[in-house]
Motif scaffolding. Structure first.
Motif, PDB file in Angstrom:
ATOM      1  N   CYS A 194      -8.624 -63.437  -2.857  1.00  0.00           N
ATOM      2  CA  CYS A 194      -9.725 -64.035  -3.625  1.00  0.00           C
ATOM      3  C   CYS A 194      -9.553 -63.810  -5.124  1.00  0.00           C
ATOM      4  CB  CYS A 194     -11.056 -63.452  -3.165  1.00  0.00           C
ATOM      5  SG  CYS A 194     -11.585 -63.996  -1.524  1.00  0.00           S
ATOM      6  N   LYS A 195      -8.933 -62.698  -5.486  1.00  0.00           N
ATOM      7  CA  LYS A 195      -8.703 -62.382  -6.897  1.00  0.00           C
ATOM      8  C   LYS A 195      -7.451 -63.056  -7.448  1.00  0.00           C
ATOM      9  CE  LYS A 195     -10.907 -57.825  -6.719  1.00  0.00           C
ATOM     10  NZ  LYS A 195     -10.721 -56.365  -6.869  1.00  0.00           N
ATOM     11  N   GLY A 196      -6.672 -63.693  -6.602  1.00  0.00           N
ATOM     12  CA  GLY A 196      -5.435 -64.317  -7.058  1.00  0.00           C
ATOM     13  C   GLY A 196      -4.370 -63.297  -7.415  1.00  0.00           C
ATOM     14  N   PHE A 197      -4.359 -62.198  -6.713  1.00  0.00           N
ATOM     15  CA  PHE A 197      -3.399 -61.115  -6.967  1.00  0.00           C
ATOM     16  C   PHE A 197      -1.996 -61.614  -6.652  1.00  0.00           C
ATOM     17  CE2 PHE A 197      -1.370 -56.981  -5.997  1.00  0.00           C
ATOM     18  CZ  PHE A 197      -1.834 -56.221  -7.065  1.00  0.00           C
ATOM     19  N   THR A 198      -1.049 -61.448  -7.605  1.00  0.00           N
ATOM     20  CA  THR A 198       0.292 -62.002  -7.465  1.00  0.00           C
ATOM     21  C   THR A 198       1.325 -60.910  -7.201  1.00  0.00           C
ATOM     22  OG1 THR A 198       0.815 -61.806  -9.822  1.00  0.00           O
ATOM     23  CG2 THR A 198      -0.330 -63.817  -9.098  1.00  0.00           C
ATOM     24  N   ALA A 199       2.544 -61.347  -6.901  1.00  0.00           N
ATOM     25  CA  ALA A 199       3.645 -60.413  -6.704  1.00  0.00           C
ATOM     26  C   ALA A 199       3.923 -59.629  -7.987  1.00  0.00           C
ATOM     27  CB  ALA A 199       4.899 -61.164  -6.269  1.00  0.00           C
ATOM     28  N   GLN A 200       3.755 -60.292  -9.133  1.00  0.00           N
ATOM     29  CA  GLN A 200       3.954 -59.607 -10.406  1.00  0.00           C
ATOM     30  C   GLN A 200       2.891 -58.537 -10.632  1.00  0.00           C
ATOM     31  OE1 GLN A 200       4.376 -62.983 -10.020  1.00  0.00           O
ATOM     32  NE2 GLN A 200       6.601 -62.670 -10.091  1.00  0.00           N
ATOM     33  N   ASP A 201       1.652 -58.837 -10.214  1.00  0.00           N
ATOM     34  CA  ASP A 201       0.584 -57.836 -10.292  1.00  0.00           C
ATOM     35  C   ASP A 201       0.911 -56.644  -9.400  1.00  0.00           C
ATOM     36  OD1 ASP A 201      -1.053 -59.376 -11.992  1.00  0.00           O
ATOM     37  OD2 ASP A 201      -1.823 -60.504 -10.290  1.00  0.00           O
ATOM     38  N   PHE A 202       1.433 -56.942  -8.210  1.00  0.00           N
ATOM     39  CA  PHE A 202       1.796 -55.876  -7.273  1.00  0.00           C
ATOM     40  C   PHE A 202       2.846 -54.961  -7.883  1.00  0.00           C
ATOM     41  CE2 PHE A 202       3.952 -54.084  -3.555  1.00  0.00           C
ATOM     42  CZ  PHE A 202       2.881 -53.704  -2.771  1.00  0.00           C
ATOM     43  N   ALA A 203       3.798 -55.557  -8.590  1.00  0.00           N
ATOM     44  CA  ALA A 203       4.880 -54.772  -9.191  1.00  0.00           C
ATOM     45  C   ALA A 203       4.360 -53.788 -10.241  1.00  0.00           C
ATOM     46  CB  ALA A 203       5.909 -55.698  -9.826  1.00  0.00           C
ATOM     47  N   LYS A 204       3.258 -54.142 -10.905  1.00  0.00           N
ATOM     48  CA  LYS A 204       2.691 -53.248 -11.914  1.00  0.00           C
ATOM     49  C   LYS A 204       2.276 -51.911 -11.312  1.00  0.00           C
ATOM     50  CE  LYS A 204       0.752 -57.050 -14.658  1.00  0.00           C
ATOM     51  NZ  LYS A 204      -0.505 -57.680 -15.120  1.00  0.00           N
ATOM     52  N   TYR A 205       1.854 -51.953 -10.055  1.00  0.00           N
ATOM     53  CA  TYR A 205       1.370 -50.742  -9.400  1.00  0.00           C
ATOM     54  C   TYR A 205       2.433 -50.067  -8.555  1.00  0.00           C
ATOM     55  CZ  TYR A 205      -3.022 -52.958 -10.735  1.00  0.00           C
ATOM     56  OH  TYR A 205      -4.013 -53.558 -11.446  1.00  0.00           O
ATOM     57  N   HIS A 206       3.631 -50.666  -8.470  1.00  0.00           N
ATOM     58  CA  HIS A 206       4.726 -50.101  -7.671  1.00  0.00           C
ATOM     59  C   HIS A 206       6.033 -50.108  -8.461  1.00  0.00           C
ATOM     60  CE1 HIS A 206       1.736 -51.590  -4.814  1.00  0.00           C
ATOM     61  NE2 HIS A 206       2.188 -50.699  -3.951  1.00  0.00           N
ATOM     62  N   PRO A 207       6.048 -49.571  -9.656  1.00  0.00           N
ATOM     63  CA  PRO A 207       7.254 -49.666 -10.475  1.00  0.00           C
ATOM     64  C   PRO A 207       8.375 -48.732 -10.067  1.00  0.00           C
ATOM     65  CG  PRO A 207       5.603 -48.369 -11.608  1.00  0.00           C
ATOM     66  CD  PRO A 207       4.950 -48.880 -10.359  1.00  0.00           C
ATOM     67  N   GLY A 208       8.070 -47.702  -9.269  1.00  0.00           N
ATOM     68  CA  GLY A 208       9.058 -46.664  -9.022  1.00  0.00           C
ATOM     69  C   GLY A 208      10.022 -46.935  -7.894  1.00  0.00           C
ATOM     70  N   GLY A 209       9.644 -47.717  -6.910  1.00  0.00           N
ATOM     71  CA  GLY A 209      10.480 -47.915  -5.735  1.00  0.00           C
ATOM     72  C   GLY A 209      11.315 -49.171  -5.807  1.00  0.00           C
ATOM     73  N   ALA A 210      12.095 -49.373  -4.753  1.00  0.00           N
ATOM     74  CA  ALA A 210      12.950 -50.559  -4.682  1.00  0.00           C
ATOM     75  C   ALA A 210      12.106 -51.829  -4.652  1.00  0.00           C
ATOM     76  CB  ALA A 210      13.833 -50.485  -3.443  1.00  0.00           C
ATOM     77  N   LEU A 211      10.932 -51.761  -4.013  1.00  0.00           N
ATOM     78  CA  LEU A 211      10.070 -52.928  -3.958  1.00  0.00           C
ATOM     79  C   LEU A 211       9.631 -53.353  -5.347  1.00  0.00           C
ATOM     80  CD1 LEU A 211       8.581 -54.930  -2.177  1.00  0.00           C
ATOM     81  CD2 LEU A 211       6.694 -53.303  -2.014  1.00  0.00           C
ATOM     82  N   GLY A 212       9.242 -52.369  -6.169  1.00  0.00           N
ATOM     83  CA  GLY A 212       8.845 -52.691  -7.528  1.00  0.00           C
ATOM     84  C   GLY A 212       9.986 -53.252  -8.345  1.00  0.00           C
ATOM     85  N   LYS A 213      11.169 -52.674  -8.163  1.00  0.00           N
ATOM     86  CA  LYS A 213      12.329 -53.168  -8.907  1.00  0.00           C
ATOM     87  C   LYS A 213      12.621 -54.625  -8.599  1.00  0.00           C
ATOM     88  CE  LYS A 213      14.801 -48.811  -9.646  1.00  0.00           C
ATOM     89  NZ  LYS A 213      16.046 -48.066  -9.395  1.00  0.00           N
ATOM     90  N   ARG A 214      12.425 -55.025  -7.375  1.00  0.00           N
ATOM     91  CA  ARG A 214      12.656 -56.415  -7.010  1.00  0.00           C
ATOM     92  C   ARG A 214      11.744 -57.339  -7.790  1.00  0.00           C
ATOM     93  NH1 ARG A 214      15.618 -57.458  -2.384  1.00  0.00           N
ATOM     94  NH2 ARG A 214      14.620 -59.490  -2.261  1.00  0.00           N
ATOM     95  N   MET A 215      10.593 -56.807  -8.221  1.00  0.00           N
ATOM     96  CA  MET A 215       9.615 -57.633  -8.898  1.00  0.00           C
ATOM     97  C   MET A 215       9.802 -57.656 -10.419  1.00  0.00           C
ATOM     98  SD  MET A 215       7.859 -58.891  -6.482  1.00  0.00           S
ATOM     99  CE  MET A 215       7.392 -58.598  -4.773  1.00  0.00           C
ATOM    100  N   TYR A 216      10.293 -56.546 -10.997  1.00  0.00           N
ATOM    101  CA  TYR A 216      10.307 -56.501 -12.461  1.00  0.00           C
ATOM    102  C   TYR A 216      11.692 -56.372 -13.081  1.00  0.00           C
ATOM    103  CZ  TYR A 216      11.118 -51.427 -12.543  1.00  0.00           C
ATOM    104  OH  TYR A 216      11.668 -50.182 -12.400  1.00  0.00           O
ATOM    105  N   LEU A 217      12.701 -55.918 -12.330  1.00  0.00           N
ATOM    106  CA  LEU A 217      14.007 -55.671 -12.910  1.00  0.00           C
ATOM    107  C   LEU A 217      14.670 -56.982 -13.311  1.00  0.00           C
ATOM    108  CD1 LEU A 217      15.727 -53.079 -13.398  1.00  0.00           C
ATOM    109  CD2 LEU A 217      17.041 -53.745 -11.379  1.00  0.00           C
ATOM    110  N   LYS A 218      15.166 -57.028 -14.542  1.00  0.00           N
ATOM    111  CA  LYS A 218      15.803 -58.239 -15.049  1.00  0.00           C
ATOM    112  C   LYS A 218      17.300 -58.026 -15.263  1.00  0.00           C
ATOM    113  CE  LYS A 218      11.825 -60.469 -17.197  1.00  0.00           C
ATOM    114  NZ  LYS A 218      11.341 -61.199 -18.394  1.00  0.00           N
ATOM    115  N   VAL A 219      17.996 -59.139 -15.376  1.00  0.00           N
ATOM    116  CA  VAL A 219      19.441 -59.087 -15.626  1.00  0.00           C
ATOM    117  C   VAL A 219      19.727 -58.334 -16.917  1.00  0.00           C
ATOM    118  CG1 VAL A 219      21.473 -60.502 -16.121  1.00  0.00           C
ATOM    119  CG2 VAL A 219      19.893 -61.175 -14.299  1.00  0.00           C
ATOM    120  N   SER A 220      18.837 -58.479 -17.894  1.00  0.00           N
ATOM    121  CA  SER A 220      19.022 -57.803 -19.178  1.00  0.00           C
ATOM    122  C   SER A 220      18.968 -56.291 -19.048  1.00  0.00           C
ATOM    123  CB  SER A 220      17.957 -58.273 -20.177  1.00  0.00           C
ATOM    124  OG  SER A 220      16.655 -58.033 -19.670  1.00  0.00           O
ATOM    125  N   ASP A 221      18.395 -55.783 -17.947  1.00  0.00           N
ATOM    126  CA  ASP A 221      18.374 -54.351 -17.703  1.00  0.00           C
ATOM    127  C   ASP A 221      19.694 -53.854 -17.124  1.00  0.00           C
ATOM    128  OD1 ASP A 221      15.594 -54.052 -18.433  1.00  0.00           O
ATOM    129  OD2 ASP A 221      15.071 -54.932 -16.506  1.00  0.00           O
TER     130      ASP A 221
END
Length: 321
Positions: free
Chosen positions: A176-203
């Motif tokens: 209902c809030k329109g929570f996205t995968a990118q929003d999820f990554a904000k709260y899970h930055p430490g694990g492999a799941l979070g990395k899949r959401m935020y890690l870029k080629v530039s990193d």
């Protein structure tokens, strides 16, 4: 110790019984559940979960799920509430009290104290007619007719149903809030799941020296560049402009087919249509390209200029694969 001769059948019976209980609750979801979700969405405050015993443990797990999916929540133990923890409740909050019976002494003491505050009370309860059910503004009916053990004593089916109902509530709120995968990554930055959401080629690509040669380089120089940089390829670049790529596979094929390769030039040997990816792309995009083309590296472009390589080993190292 006397071992049961029906271990497998007992395990299957427990799982089947709990699955049936969850299915029964799912079939009973109606406008009452919907109204509760809409109420929580409209409230300005947080959701405070409380309970006693095993229900308290279930409440803590639901709190963790809520917080990780964009719904601010916290846990208040029902026994500790009357010794000062009520102070964590703020005006505008909603309190969800989890209790199978809804009639435990701790709950009967706590409920009147909660109702004095500017909060709404939601009961996640099996018995609608219990004290908790009658006092609540909304009921999340976690009906469990019987526990899974033969004595019908150990909290098993009831806690499973409450946990599943809490998951359903959390998912309804996030959708209902329109929570996205990118929003999820904000709260899970430490694990492999979070990395899949935020890690870029530039990193990734700056971790390597960029293997590159000019078009006038010799084949020997190309082989040295490939070997020394250890990425299995070298880019052919002029003034930052990407002209092509030579891989170790290209070198092997050349050695197999050419008796005398001293006269072969880099510009004749290179692949003029190398596979590339923008430095601002997500690492998962790089992985998808590599997998679809069955290759192990991509040349990275920044502002249309060749700047480096991203290799499958980079993705493995980061846990993306």
């Amino acid at each position: 110790m006397k071992l049961s001769k029906n271990i497998q059948s007992t395990a299957k019976k427990v799982l089947t019984q709990e699955a049936k209980a969850i299915l029964h609750v799912s079939q009973a979801i109606d406008s009452e559940f919907e109204a509760c979700v809409e109420h929580l969405l409209a409230r300005p405050g947080r959701i405070v979960f409380t309970g006693i015993g095993k229900s308290a443990i279930i409440a803590q797990k639901i709190v963790a799920t809520m917080n990780s999916t964009g719904t601010p929540a916290l846990f208040m133990h029902a026994a500790d509430a009357i010794h000062g923890d009520l102070g964590m409740i703020q005006s505008g909050d909603s309190v969800i009290c989890i209790s199978k019976s809804g009639d435990t002494p701790e709950i009967k003491v706590l409920v009147p104290l909660i109702k004095r505050l500017d909060v709404s009370l939601i009961a996640m309860v099996s018995n609608r007619e219990s004290y908790l059910g009658q006092q609540a503004n909304y009921i999340l009916h976690a009906f469990a007719e019987q526990e899974a053990d033969l004595m019908n004593l150990a909290p098993t089916t009831s806690t499973t149903v409450a946990l599943a109902l809490g998951d359903a509530l959390a998912v309804c709120l996030l959708e209902c809030k329109g929570f996205t995968a990118q929003d999820f990554a904000k709260y899970h930055p430490g694990g492999a799941l979070g990395k899949r959401m935020y890690l870029k080629v530039s990193d990734l690509y700056p971790q390597h020296d960029f293997p590159s040669i000019v078009s006038a380089a010799t084949i020997k120089e190309a082989i040295h560049e490939i070997s020394s940089k250890r990425l299995g390829a070298t880019a052919v670049v002029e003034g930052g402009e990407l002209l092509g790529i030579i891989t170790d596979g290209d070198v092997r094929r050349m050695l197999e087919t050419q008796a005398d390769w001293s006269a072969i030039q880099v510009i004749d040997m290179m692949n003029r249509t190398p596979k590339t990816i923008d430095s601002d792309a997500y690492a998962t995009e790089a992985l998808a390209i590599m997998q679809s083309l069955n290759i192990t590296q991509l040349i990275v472009l920044a502002n249309k200029k060749a700047v480096g390589f991203v290799h499958i080993h980079d993705l493995l190292k980061e846990g993306i694969v």
